[in-house]
Motif scaffolding. Structure first.
Motif, PDB file in Angstrom:
ATOM      1  N   LYS A   4       0.824  -1.196   0.000  1.00 33.61           N
ATOM      2  CA  LYS A   4       0.000   0.000   0.000  1.00 33.61           C
ATOM      3  C   LYS A   4       0.860   1.248   0.000  1.00 33.61           C
ATOM      4  O   LYS A   4       1.852   1.305   0.686  1.00 33.61           O
ATOM      5  CB  LYS A   4      -0.934   0.014   1.204  1.00 33.61           C
ATOM      6  N   VAL A   5       0.438   2.204  -0.799  1.00 32.66           N
ATOM      7  CA  VAL A   5       1.141   3.487  -0.876  1.00 32.66           C
ATOM      8  C   VAL A   5       0.310   4.519  -0.128  1.00 32.66           C
ATOM      9  O   VAL A   5      -0.885   4.660  -0.390  1.00 32.66           O
ATOM     10  CB  VAL A   5       1.353   3.930  -2.333  1.00 32.66           C
ATOM     11  N   LYS A   6       0.947   5.209   0.774  1.00 30.69           N
ATOM     12  CA  LYS A   6       0.256   6.222   1.574  1.00 30.69           C
ATOM     13  C   LYS A   6       0.643   7.610   1.087  1.00 30.69           C
ATOM     14  O   LYS A   6       1.758   7.846   0.647  1.00 30.69           O
ATOM     15  CB  LYS A   6       0.594   6.059   3.051  1.00 30.69           C
ATOM     16  N   TYR A   7      -0.366   8.481   1.167  1.00 27.95           N
ATOM     17  CA  TYR A   7      -0.174   9.863   0.702  1.00 27.95           C
ATOM     18  C   TYR A   7      -0.493  10.827   1.836  1.00 27.95           C
ATOM     19  O   TYR A   7      -1.175  10.482   2.785  1.00 27.95           O
ATOM     20  CB  TYR A   7      -1.088  10.154  -0.487  1.00 27.95           C
ATOM     21  N   TYR A   8       0.020  12.042   1.667  1.00 28.45           N
ATOM     22  CA  TYR A   8      -0.363  13.125   2.598  1.00 28.45           C
ATOM     23  C   TYR A   8      -0.535  14.386   1.774  1.00 28.45           C
ATOM     24  O   TYR A   8       0.025  14.532   0.689  1.00 28.45           O
ATOM     25  CB  TYR A   8       0.694  13.320   3.686  1.00 28.45           C
ATOM     26  N   TYR A   9      -1.406  15.276   2.293  1.00 28.74           N
ATOM     27  CA  TYR A   9      -1.741  16.491   1.561  1.00 28.74           C
ATOM     28  C   TYR A   9      -0.780  17.598   1.970  1.00 28.74           C
ATOM     29  O   TYR A   9      -0.630  17.914   3.132  1.00 28.74           O
ATOM     30  CB  TYR A   9      -3.181  16.906   1.868  1.00 28.74           C
ATOM     31  N   ASP A  10      -0.138  18.208   0.960  1.00 26.37           N
ATOM     32  CA  ASP A  10       0.815  19.307   1.174  1.00 26.37           C
ATOM     33  C   ASP A  10       0.085  20.604   0.912  1.00 26.37           C
ATOM     34  O   ASP A  10      -0.252  20.933  -0.244  1.00 26.37           O
ATOM     35  CB  ASP A  10       2.006  19.158   0.232  1.00 26.37           C
ATOM     36  N   PRO A  11      -0.236  21.382   1.970  1.00 26.90           N
ATOM     37  CA  PRO A  11      -1.003  22.610   1.795  1.00 26.90           C
ATOM     38  C   PRO A  11      -0.254  23.677   1.010  1.00 26.90           C
ATOM     39  O   PRO A  11      -0.866  24.578   0.456  1.00 26.90           O
ATOM     40  CB  PRO A  11      -1.291  23.079   3.222  1.00 26.90           C
ATOM     41  N   GLU A  12       1.039  23.613   0.965  1.00 31.19           N
ATOM     42  CA  GLU A  12       1.799  24.643   0.256  1.00 31.19           C
ATOM     43  C   GLU A  12       1.684  24.458  -1.252  1.00 31.19           C
ATOM     44  O   GLU A  12       1.573  25.430  -2.020  1.00 31.19           O
ATOM     45  CB  GLU A  12       3.275  24.598   0.681  1.00 31.19           C
ATOM     46  N   SER A  13       1.786  23.167  -1.665  1.00 30.56           N
ATOM     47  CA  SER A  13       1.694  22.912  -3.102  1.00 30.56           C
ATOM     48  C   SER A  13       0.279  22.552  -3.552  1.00 30.56           C
ATOM     49  O   SER A  13       0.010  22.371  -4.741  1.00 30.56           O
ATOM     50  CB  SER A  13       2.647  21.772  -3.480  1.00 30.56           C
ATOM     51  N   LEU A  14      -0.615  22.408  -2.548  1.00 31.06           N
ATOM     52  CA  LEU A  14      -2.017  22.050  -2.810  1.00 31.06           C
ATOM     53  C   LEU A  14      -2.095  20.763  -3.605  1.00 31.06           C
ATOM     54  O   LEU A  14      -2.829  20.635  -4.592  1.00 31.06           O
ATOM     55  CB  LEU A  14      -2.730  23.194  -3.551  1.00 31.06           C
ATOM     56  N   ALA A  15      -1.230  19.776  -3.150  1.00 32.00           N
ATOM     57  CA  ALA A  15      -1.225  18.489  -3.849  1.00 32.00           C
ATOM     58  C   ALA A  15      -0.934  17.375  -2.869  1.00 32.00           C
ATOM     59  O   ALA A  15      -0.437  17.613  -1.761  1.00 32.00           O
ATOM     60  CB  ALA A  15      -0.181  18.491  -4.974  1.00 32.00           C
TER      61      ALA A  15
END
Length: 325
Positions: A4-15
């Motif tokens: 499984k690949v986990k992601y997190y939201y980067d508010p600076e790059s909005l991605a």
């Protein structure tokens, strides 16, 4: 099954970005902790090894022996210093009392103690307490040499003591010409004006003026060595060997009353005043020699003059006038 690949939201790059693996951090921190613990443990071990905490019974015994040895050396050094002080006091009495009393030359400190060769202690260098051991050895060797010299000196003094009466009789202790009024002393010992050249030169004796034919006396017991005119400038003269390193000379005699080889006593008439040889007027030129060196005769007149008379004749003798020969 795929990982499984986990992601997190980067508010600076909005991605959304992929969360990296935590495996490196998971094993990195414990490894760093273990390394730091090992270093700390090693340092503690080194510190403890240099304390008495981990001393073995053998180490404790050895340390105790070393401390006892240091204490023993300290006590030994104090005893050596006390012995050295006693030896120094004995040397001082020997030079300034015994040897003076018997008119024997003092022994120099260089001859008593000498110079110690440092090379003889090279085998003692390189140890923890080398300086202490070497200093102690030097002191012991110095005292040993001093005691050997002192022993020989006391043997010499003992011989002189046994021959005390002969020594006291042999020392030139009176004036060679009767001089009750102290007016017959013409020139003393030291630099004087030569009567012929007028140059300033050393006068190695004392001149006693008197009429021709006035008796001259032996100033101490001894044996007549010479009675002739073999010495240049002294004319008819007599030399007496008194022993103990003393010799006296009587110059410019008109005639003799002693012959070579004759034994004489202090106060015996040995000749008569004259003006033979290199002389300006009738007088007796008198010299005292000790151990081959000429000395001032005025230091030997204690046999027939008082302290006040000695002071008076000293003043006359010290006047830098003209000698008679």
């Amino acid at each position: 099954m795929s990982k499984k690949v986990k992601y997190y939201y980067d508010p600076e790059s909005l991605a959304y970005r992929i969360i990296g693996s935590q495996k490196r951090k998971k094993f990195g921190y414990p490894a760093l902790f273990l390394l730091a613990s090992a270093l700390f443990g090693f340092l503690c071990f080194v510190v403890l090894m240099n304390t008495s905490y981990f001393e073995t019974p053998k180490d404790k015994i050895q340390a105790r022996e070393i401390e006892n040895l240091k204490l023993s050396y300290a006590i030994l050094n104090k005893k050596i210093e006390a012995i050295d002080q006693v030896a120094s006091d004995l040397e001082d009495r020997d030079n300034n009392l015994y040897r003076v009393y018997f008119n024997s030359s003092p022994i120099s400190n260089e001859k008593r103690r000498g110079i110690i060769d440092k090379k003889r202690y090279q085998e003692l260098e390189g140890f923890n307490n080398s300086e202490l051991v070497i200093n102690t050895s030097e002191k012991v060797d110095g005292i040993s040499k001093a005691l050997v010299v002192q022993s020989k000196s006391l043997d010499e003094i003992l011989k002189l003591a046994k021959a005390k009466d002969k020594l006291l009789s042999a020392i030139p202790a009176i004036q060679p010409v009767k001089n009750e009024d102290l007016k017959h002393m013409a020139s003393g010992f030291g630099y004087r004006s030569d009567p012929f050249t007028k140059a300033r030169k050393m006068h190695e004796g004392m001149d006693f003026t008197a009429r021709t034919g006035t008796p001259i006396y032996a100033t101490g017991d001894g044996v007549v060595k010479n009675a002739d005119n073999s010495l240049s400038g002294f004319g008819n003269h007599i030399e007496i060997n008194h022993g103990f390193g003393y010799l006296t000379l009587y110059g410019h005699l008109s005639k003799y009353k002693a012959r070579p080889g004759q034994r004489v006593k202090r106060g015996d008439i040995i000749g008569y005043v004259g003006s033979t040889g290199r002389s300006q007027a009738p007088h007796c030129h008198y010299e005292v020699h000790k151990d081959g060196k000429v000395v001032n005769p005025i230091n030997f007149y204690y046999g027939n003059i008082s302290a006040a008379e000695y002071v008076a004749i000293s003043k006359i003798a010290n006047q830098e006038n003209q000698s008679l020969d």
